[in-house]
Design a protein around this motif. Structure first.
Motif, PDB file in Angstrom:
ATOM      1  N   PHE A  23       0.894  -1.120  -0.048  1.00 51.18           N
ATOM      2  CA  PHE A  23       0.015   0.172  -0.153  1.00 51.18           C
ATOM      3  C   PHE A  23       0.778   1.321  -0.063  1.00 51.18           C
ATOM      4  O   PHE A  23       0.822   2.385  -0.740  1.00 51.18           O
ATOM      5  CB  PHE A  23      -0.972   0.098   1.289  1.00 51.18           C
ATOM      6  CG  PHE A  23      -1.782   1.092   1.410  1.00 51.18           C
ATOM      7  CD1 PHE A  23      -3.052   1.338   0.272  1.00 51.18           C
ATOM      8  CD2 PHE A  23      -1.801   2.243   2.282  1.00 51.18           C
ATOM      9  CE1 PHE A  23      -3.817   2.453   0.410  1.00 51.18           C
ATOM     10  CE2 PHE A  23      -2.574   3.323   2.176  1.00 51.18           C
ATOM     11  CZ  PHE A  23      -3.592   3.214   1.398  1.00 51.18           C
ATOM     12  N   LEU A  44      -9.416   3.790   5.673  1.00 46.67           N
ATOM     13  CA  LEU A  44      -8.438   3.153   4.740  1.00 46.67           C
ATOM     14  C   LEU A  44      -9.347   1.543   4.514  1.00 46.67           C
ATOM     15  O   LEU A  44      -8.973   0.913   3.448  1.00 46.67           O
ATOM     16  CB  LEU A  44      -7.135   2.784   5.301  1.00 46.67           C
ATOM     17  CG  LEU A  44      -6.319   4.235   5.315  1.00 46.67           C
ATOM     18  CD1 LEU A  44      -4.981   3.722   5.693  1.00 46.67           C
ATOM     19  CD2 LEU A  44      -6.381   4.704   3.654  1.00 46.67           C
ATOM     20  N   ARG A  96      -9.809   3.842  -0.822  1.00 44.53           N
ATOM     21  CA  ARG A  96      -8.023   3.731  -0.762  1.00 44.53           C
ATOM     22  C   ARG A  96      -7.987   4.203  -2.641  1.00 44.53           C
ATOM     23  O   ARG A  96      -7.068   4.700  -2.740  1.00 44.53           O
ATOM     24  CB  ARG A  96      -7.799   2.316  -0.627  1.00 44.53           C
ATOM     25  CG  ARG A  96      -7.903   1.848   0.521  1.00 44.53           C
ATOM     26  CD  ARG A  96      -6.920   0.524   0.997  1.00 44.53           C
ATOM     27  NE  ARG A  96      -7.628  -0.558   0.198  1.00 44.53           N
ATOM     28  CZ  ARG A  96      -8.386  -1.400   0.527  1.00 44.53           C
ATOM     29  NH1 ARG A  96      -8.860  -1.172   1.720  1.00 44.53           N
ATOM     30  NH2 ARG A  96      -8.639  -2.551  -0.174  1.00 44.53           N
ATOM     31  N   GLN A 137      -5.329   7.071  -4.140  1.00 46.89           N
ATOM     32  CA  GLN A 137      -4.487   6.636  -5.066  1.00 46.89           C
ATOM     33  C   GLN A 137      -4.606   7.827  -6.165  1.00 46.89           C
ATOM     34  O   GLN A 137      -3.829   8.015  -6.935  1.00 46.89           O
ATOM     35  CB  GLN A 137      -4.555   5.286  -5.709  1.00 46.89           C
ATOM     36  CG  GLN A 137      -4.284   4.270  -4.483  1.00 46.89           C
ATOM     37  CD  GLN A 137      -4.315   2.849  -4.975  1.00 46.89           C
ATOM     38  OE1 GLN A 137      -4.246   2.649  -6.519  1.00 46.89           O
ATOM     39  NE2 GLN A 137      -4.117   1.665  -4.206  1.00 46.89           N
TER      40      GLN A 137
END
Lengths: 102, 102
Positions: free
Chosen positions: A79, B8, B14, B18
């Motif tokens: 991650f 998360l 998530r 990103q």
DNA sequence: ACTTTAATTCGGTAATTGCCTAAATAGCGT
DNA sequence: ACGCTATTTAGGCAATTACCGAATTAAAGT
């Protein structure tokens, strides 16, 4: 990775992992550290097992749980890398163990 | 730290992080990358905001979201440290930006 | 075979989550 | 003020989660 992050979402489960980082422990001993009922803890342990974050081995009537540190590392690494955050294994040797009664 | 790990836990959130790591983006643009309804995304963004993982700034009618990388780093660092896992900031400079139409 | 100890599975409940559509809010151009 | 675009809030629903007490399974000693 999905089940790992799902498992890490709960503070009780994160505390269990921290507990198992110091040393392996039976389900009952883990449960003794919390004010929750044993079936509740058993459920948390099942989730951690499903995420492969811990392993369980029967030893007599007890079931001994231990942390799969490498799985946790891999998940955090994978991650963190996406965000350009480097992650490295610590120099060998864990935090010093406490001697005497805990 | 608690709200960060809770945030998360969801794969959509998530992915949003990103996405925002490559560049800042309006709420609508983020929503466009998913097949979910905009209010659903808005809810996810609110959770990320509550965890301080992203910041929002109004710019005209749009609201521009950007990643708070340091908050993510700190959370991962704090957690990883407990397990003796080292974590370091990456050398400056993000992933190369894509030119042309996305 | 029975008892004791250890842990899990079962059945149920209250709270939370993730999702949707519809309605409201906010800024900008006319 | 009106209409347009962008986003959030409100209301509601199905699925999941975290929890408990009671019952079950498992191993070991008597």
């Amino acid at each position: 990775m999905e089940p790992v992050f799902r498992a890490l979402a709960d503070p009780t489960r994160r505390r269990i992992l921290q507990l198992l980082h110091t040393r392996q422990m039976s389900a009952g001993e883990i449960a003794g550290r919390f004010t929750l009922a044993k079936p509740t803890l058993s459920g948390h342990l099942a989730i951690l097992r499903a995420a492969d974050l811990v392993s369980a081995d029967r030893q007599g009537t007890s079931i001994i749980y231990r942390l799969n540190l490498s799985v946790l590392q891999q998940a955090l690494l994978g991650f963190a890398q996406v965000f350009g955050i480097g992650l490295a294994k610590a120099p060998l040797g864990r935090r010093r163990l406490r001697t005497g009664a805990g």
